[in-house]
Design an enzyme around this catalytic site. Structure first.
Site, PDB file in Angstrom:
ATOM      1  N   HIS A 197       0.823  -1.218   0.000  1.00  0.00           N
ATOM      2  CA  HIS A 197       0.000   0.000   0.000  1.00  0.00           C
ATOM      3  C   HIS A 197       0.853   1.262   0.000  1.00  0.00           C
ATOM      4  O   HIS A 197       2.059   1.233   0.242  1.00  0.00           O
ATOM      5  CB  HIS A 197      -0.952  -0.001   1.197  1.00  0.00           C
ATOM      6  N   CYS A 220       2.912  -5.100   6.671  1.00  0.00           N
ATOM      7  CA  CYS A 220       2.542  -4.630   5.346  1.00  0.00           C
ATOM      8  C   CYS A 220       3.763  -4.082   4.618  1.00  0.00           C
ATOM      9  O   CYS A 220       4.764  -3.717   5.233  1.00  0.00           O
ATOM     10  CB  CYS A 220       1.468  -3.545   5.438  1.00  0.00           C
TER      11      CYS A 220
END
Length: 200
Positions: free
Chosen positions: A159, A175
């Site tokens: 992301h 992440c």
């Protein structure tokens, strides 16, 4: 002579700390980190001249590995993401990865793509950080940034980030962070079903 050397080292450390973490009335302090690829110490932060840009330039590189075109490879040790293209080439991006204790590896597929995604912190994260919201709508202040690629059935995503100075560091909860510019570029190249290989 040894005492002089130790004193010089202590003075140098003090000067680095003063420069790197000097308070700024309008922004958080900059931070220094060691880039394992360039083997250099780099300074980035809201007050630095590269605020908003990735400290690691996107580039096309030669690729002779085992994975075919349209594969995303994340090398968490190198803190780089490779998108394999045709003709023995790959796009290399700088990324932020999981901090110690939150590193992982595996092979999955992109199962979802989202523009300006909302963020729902998983229960384990909210337990570690009770002040987190149950949900945050997408937008410039959202930690997931401009785009997100959801990885398999995991909680992990590739992301964007509103903290571009963290690219090249190990600070996330697992992440894979990219600058908004870079994740938007990658987002346009991949589809749901693209293979994602994360290796340590």
């Amino acid at each position: 002579m040894r005492k002089f050397g130790l004193l010089a080292t202590a003075v140098a450390v003090a000067l680095v700390s003063a420069v790197s973490f000097a308070p700024n009335a309008s922004a958080q302090p900059t931070a220094r980190f060691f880039d394992p690829v360039s083997k250099q110490w780099l300074s980035f932060g809201p007050g630095s001249r590269l605020h908003g840009k990735s400290p690691v330039q996107r580039e096309v590189v030669d690729y002779a590995g085992p994975y075919g075109p349209n594969t995303i490879i994340v090398d968490t040790g190198e803190r780089r993401l490779y998108y394999v293209m045709e003709d023995g080439k790959a796009l290399k991006y700088g990324v932020g990865v999981g901090r110690e204790g939150f590193q992982w590896a595996g092979t999955h597929r992109v199962t979802r793509k989202a523009e300006w995604p909302g963020w729902t912190p998983p229960p384990a994260m909210r337990k570690r950080q009770p002040g987190l919201p149950a949900h945050m709508e997408g937008g410039p202040n959202n930690p997931l940034g401009a785009r997100a690629l959801y990885i398999g059935n995991t909680y992990y995503r590739i992301h964007g980030s509103n903290e571009p100075w963290t690219i090249g560091t190990a600070v996330s909860s697992g992440c894979i962070r990219m600058t908004n510019d870079d994740v938007t570029d990658l987002y346009e190249r991949v589809n749901v079903g693209t293979k994602v290989v994360v290796r340590r």
